[in-house]
Design a protein around this motif. Structure first.
Motif, PDB file in Angstrom:
ATOM      1  N   VAL A  77     -58.306  -1.041 -61.618  1.00 30.97           N
ATOM      2  CA  VAL A  77     -58.096  -1.284 -63.044  1.00 30.97           C
ATOM      3  C   VAL A  77     -56.973  -2.297 -63.196  1.00 30.97           C
ATOM      4  CG1 VAL A  77     -57.626  -0.263 -65.296  1.00 30.97           C
ATOM      5  CG2 VAL A  77     -58.744   1.104 -63.552  1.00 30.97           C
ATOM      6  N   SER A  78     -57.248  -3.379 -63.909  1.00 31.63           N
ATOM      7  CA  SER A  78     -56.249  -4.428 -64.086  1.00 31.63           C
ATOM      8  C   SER A  78     -56.102  -4.743 -65.570  1.00 31.63           C
ATOM      9  CB  SER A  78     -56.699  -5.666 -63.300  1.00 31.63           C
ATOM     10  OG  SER A  78     -55.800  -6.711 -63.500  1.00 31.63           O
ATOM     11  N   PHE A  79     -54.844  -4.773 -66.030  1.00 31.62           N
ATOM     12  CA  PHE A  79     -54.564  -4.928 -67.460  1.00 31.62           C
ATOM     13  C   PHE A  79     -53.905  -6.273 -67.751  1.00 31.62           C
ATOM     14  CE2 PHE A  79     -54.460  -0.479 -66.411  1.00 31.62           C
ATOM     15  CZ  PHE A  79     -55.028   0.174 -67.490  1.00 31.62           C
ATOM     16  N   GLY A 111     -54.529  -1.253 -58.775  1.00 33.40           N
ATOM     17  CA  GLY A 111     -54.424  -1.797 -60.123  1.00 33.40           C
ATOM     18  C   GLY A 111     -53.446  -2.942 -60.200  1.00 33.40           C
ATOM     19  N   ASP A 112     -53.344  -3.508 -61.388  1.00 34.19           N
ATOM     20  CA  ASP A 112     -52.454  -4.642 -61.608  1.00 34.19           C
ATOM     21  C   ASP A 112     -52.158  -4.714 -63.103  1.00 34.19           C
ATOM     22  OD1 ASP A 112     -51.090  -7.117 -60.968  1.00 34.19           O
ATOM     23  OD2 ASP A 112     -52.756  -8.159 -61.936  1.00 34.19           O
ATOM     24  N   THR A 113     -50.986  -5.218 -63.428  1.00 41.87           N
ATOM     25  CA  THR A 113     -50.605  -5.380 -64.832  1.00 41.87           C
ATOM     26  C   THR A 113     -49.972  -6.734 -65.047  1.00 41.87           C
ATOM     27  OG1 THR A 113     -50.018  -3.043 -64.827  1.00 41.87           O
ATOM     28  CG2 THR A 113     -49.349  -4.309 -66.722  1.00 41.87           C
TER      29      THR A 113
ATOM     30  N   HIS B   2     -42.439  -3.906 -68.580  1.00 39.92           N
ATOM     31  CA  HIS B   2     -43.278  -3.795 -67.400  1.00 39.92           C
ATOM     32  C   HIS B   2     -43.125  -2.432 -66.719  1.00 39.92           C
ATOM     33  CE1 HIS B   2     -45.366  -5.148 -63.798  1.00 39.92           C
ATOM     34  NE2 HIS B   2     -45.894  -6.028 -64.604  1.00 39.92           N
ATOM     35  N   ILE B   5     -44.771   0.316 -68.729  1.00 39.30           N
ATOM     36  CA  ILE B   5     -46.226   0.283 -68.570  1.00 39.30           C
ATOM     37  C   ILE B   5     -46.625   0.893 -67.231  1.00 39.30           C
ATOM     38  CG2 ILE B   5     -48.164  -1.289 -68.213  1.00 39.30           C
ATOM     39  CD1 ILE B   5     -46.759  -3.154 -70.276  1.00 39.30           C
ATOM     40  N   GLU B   6     -45.928   0.487 -66.185  1.00 36.17           N
ATOM     41  CA  GLU B   6     -46.249   1.010 -64.848  1.00 36.17           C
ATOM     42  C   GLU B   6     -46.158   2.534 -64.841  1.00 36.17           C
ATOM     43  OE1 GLU B   6     -46.908  -0.710 -61.784  1.00 36.17           O
ATOM     44  OE2 GLU B   6     -47.189  -2.518 -62.976  1.00 36.17           O
ATOM     45  N   PHE B   9     -49.182   4.217 -66.284  1.00 34.41           N
ATOM     46  CA  PHE B   9     -50.361   4.212 -65.418  1.00 34.41           C
ATOM     47  C   PHE B   9     -50.199   5.184 -64.257  1.00 34.41           C
ATOM     48  CE2 PHE B   9     -50.927  -0.337 -67.018  1.00 34.41           C
ATOM     49  CZ  PHE B   9     -51.623   0.117 -68.108  1.00 34.41           C
ATOM     50  N   LEU B  18     -53.934   5.829 -54.571  1.00 37.38           N
ATOM     51  CA  LEU B  18     -53.183   4.976 -55.504  1.00 37.38           C
ATOM     52  C   LEU B  18     -51.681   5.162 -55.345  1.00 37.38           C
ATOM     53  CD1 LEU B  18     -53.568   2.998 -57.972  1.00 37.38           C
ATOM     54  CD2 LEU B  18     -53.181   4.986 -59.420  1.00 37.38           C
ATOM     55  N   THR B  38     -56.933  -5.680 -56.423  1.00 39.01           N
ATOM     56  CA  THR B  38     -57.274  -6.407 -57.645  1.00 39.01           C
ATOM     57  C   THR B  38     -56.045  -7.118 -58.186  1.00 39.01           C
ATOM     58  OG1 THR B  38     -58.396  -6.232 -59.782  1.00 39.01           O
ATOM     59  CG2 THR B  38     -56.803  -4.533 -59.301  1.00 39.01           C
ATOM     60  N   ASP B  39     -56.250  -8.262 -58.823  1.00 40.58           N
ATOM     61  CA  ASP B  39     -55.176  -8.997 -59.471  1.00 40.58           C
ATOM     62  C   ASP B  39     -55.735  -9.810 -60.620  1.00 40.58           C
ATOM     63  OD1 ASP B  39     -52.368  -9.011 -58.838  1.00 40.58           O
ATOM     64  OD2 ASP B  39     -52.930  -9.492 -56.783  1.00 40.58           O
ATOM     65  N   SER B  40     -55.033  -9.784 -61.751  1.00 34.99           N
ATOM     66  CA  SER B  40     -55.391 -10.677 -62.840  1.00 34.99           C
ATOM     67  C   SER B  40     -54.398 -11.824 -62.854  1.00 34.99           C
ATOM     68  CB  SER B  40     -55.370  -9.931 -64.174  1.00 34.99           C
ATOM     69  OG  SER B  40     -56.485  -9.065 -64.253  1.00 34.99           O
ATOM     70  N   ASN B 127     -59.615 -12.695 -63.099  1.00 35.26           N
ATOM     71  CA  ASN B 127     -59.367 -11.541 -62.232  1.00 35.26           C
ATOM     72  C   ASN B 127     -60.150 -11.724 -60.942  1.00 35.26           C
ATOM     73  OD1 ASN B 127     -60.447  -8.826 -61.063  1.00 35.26           O
ATOM     74  ND2 ASN B 127     -58.599  -8.278 -62.163  1.00 35.26           N
ATOM     75  N   ARG B 207     -44.532 -12.300 -57.047  1.00 31.22           N
ATOM     76  CA  ARG B 207     -43.698 -12.022 -58.223  1.00 31.22           C
ATOM     77  C   ARG B 207     -42.438 -11.246 -57.810  1.00 31.22           C
ATOM     78  NH1 ARG B 207     -46.759  -9.207 -63.293  1.00 31.22           N
ATOM     79  NH2 ARG B 207     -47.272  -7.715 -61.671  1.00 31.22           N
TER      80      ARG B 207
END
Lengths: 321, 321
Positions: A77-79, A111-113, B2, B5-6, B9, B18, B38-40, B127, B207
């Motif tokens: 899941v990536s936001f 996941g990723d944010t 950030h 948010i983390e 999740f 996870l 995954t990465d956006s 993504n 990052r």
């Protein structure tokens, strides 16, 4: 624009697995093959009757795996989040993701944010990718082979609920009718069907609706399809709103429906399995494969008259998923 | 925001896989285990010296798999595109994706495209999710176990190039200095290293830069780390611009770097392998694991003086990937 973009990607990314262009890629492996799929969700509004972007993101990816004949196992899941997005809304969305994943029996394993400045995205976008395992005997399902005249086409319930519920929520039409998205994970239902009966083809009729799936199938295989219009399960509300807005429920997105093509002698078994599920109780045989008009989908009305059912060239309803 | 948010999740999605919180999830399997990541990508600008969002999206996901000890095999690519985005730019980006995937030896097997109205996203987000296979003997790499005082820390080249190149392109500082992102796929280099020498831990310092990775490692394992400031490979341009802007290259993102922790007696082999690669020629031993100051990273300067190297609390440079 959408077709143009697709053509760019197909040109550059072509390979044996991608070129099959199914909802999930099938990756050959020594033991069970792996199904791999991805979807980005940009639905507007984020919350709608029957679900929210989080639930939708899980169901969408679970269903893409399930209709390819795979057992969905793991999700990413990536936001992408707009700065200032309310944390209580994010909590609700995260809760829905967790709860729907549990229902479907899948684990969110990575996941990723990313956060972008105000005005640089519309509140929240979610990408879910998914991995499933697919048994050799189900590998044919996404290939749509061996479909012959006489095969029947089954759906597990009412069509158009998702698209109309989202549109009603977004546009504030305030139609005084019950309208709720059908958004649900179909993997348990599909697995029960596959355990009971052979299936020749499955697909979830999301963006573009039932019409898009049937046209893709007939276009790809060259078979003729006849849909029995009076047999189509459509709720009174969806029928009414579609009439008012000049839309056809066959073009409206679903998020908890599966279209199945199977031999006629399997129909009884498949319908029997479907009726055991809340989201299968309105199942119906809606049409069949015919030897006439190869490569075309024809809609038969009450009086026996027919008209060609096409795919819409543009997005009838943007940002529906 | 950030961190907040983390925490949302982590609270909702907790499970055994996870919770390891590595860049790639390791999924146990009967044959070779599977790594899934995954990465956006929301980088601004889309094109920068040394690459573009497409190349970056491939490298980022390939590297997340490679540093977990996996061989990257399959990628998904999903696009969120602002209406009216120029097709010739999309072509260039798609070309870069295809070309970088070919270099890395991975196949793009599934994808998705969503188009949103003007103003609803900032040109283009991508993504990429990826699947790799990981041999049992490399499973320990992302776990950071068995790290002991005396182990050395190696990097394959100059730090801070990506972050400063992107910032310079975005802000139009027009510094008259050569600045190019180090964006590259590291899987071939990493595979060659693993074939030659044991490795205790690897991570790509994206990052948050080198400082973030080292602090995460020391925080997680409780080891002390000492970095030899004069040994850090930093280009003259990056050093100069960082000084002007008041930034520390250790906090700046990289997209073609890997940090490796290994036994001291492996150093020679690892450096020898790195020097065979264009993007390994400036490799260096930059520090070591110490028994002093457990859980802390200390930077030693020329005169032997030391200061604690922290992670920055916020994003120093937003939308850098």
């Amino acid at each position: 624009m959408h077709d143009l973009i697709e053509s760019v990607f197909i040109k550059h990314f072509s390979n044996n697995i991608l070129d099959n262009q199914n909802d999930a890629a099938i990756i050959p492996s020594a033991s069970a093959d792996i199904a791999f799929t991805t979807d980005s969700f940009v639905i507007d509004p984020l919350f709608f009757p029957g679900g929210n972007i989080g639930k939708l993101a899980v169901c969408g990816t679970v269903n893409d795996l399930a209709v390819s004949g795979a057992e969905p196992l793991y999700l990413s899941v990536s936001f992408i989040i707009e700065e200032g997005f309310r944390i209580d809304e994010l909590e609700k969305i995260a809760e829905s993701i967790a709860s729907e994943a549990q229902k479907a029996g899948v684990s969110i394993v990575t996941g990723d944010t990313k956060v972008v400045n105000r005005g640089k995205c519309d509140k929240l976008f979610i990408n879910t990718s998914g991995i499933g395992s697919i048994r050799k005997e189900n590998l044919h399902i996404s290939k749509a082979i061996n479909i012959i005249p006489g095969d029947i086409i089954i759906i597990n319930g009412m069509i158009g609920d998702h698209g109309m519920a989202v549109m009603n929520a977004r546009e504030s039409f305030n139609f005084n009718m019950p309208l709720e998205s059908d958004c649900t994970s179909l993997n348990h239902l599909i697995s029960a069907i596959l355990n009971r009966s052979p299936v020749k083809f499955m697909r979830d009729p999301t963006r573009g609706g039932v019409a898009a799936v049937l046209n893709e199938l007939s276009g790809k295989t060259g078979i003729g399809i006849e849909i029995d219009e009076p047999a189509l399960p459509v709720s009174k509300s969806v029928k009414a709103i579609c009439e008012i807005l000049g839309l056809d429920p066959l073009h409206v997105a679903n998020e908890g429906k599966v279209l199945i093509v199977a031999s006629e002698d399997c129909a009884k078994d498949i319908l029997e399995v479907m009726k055991n599920y809340e989201y299968g109780k309105d199942c119906a045989i809606i049409g069949r494969v015919v030897s006439d008009h190869p490569g075309r989908v024809v809609l038969r009305n009450n009086t026996g008259g027919g008209r060609i059912l096409d795919t819409l060239s543009g997005d009838q309803l943007p940002r529906i998923c």
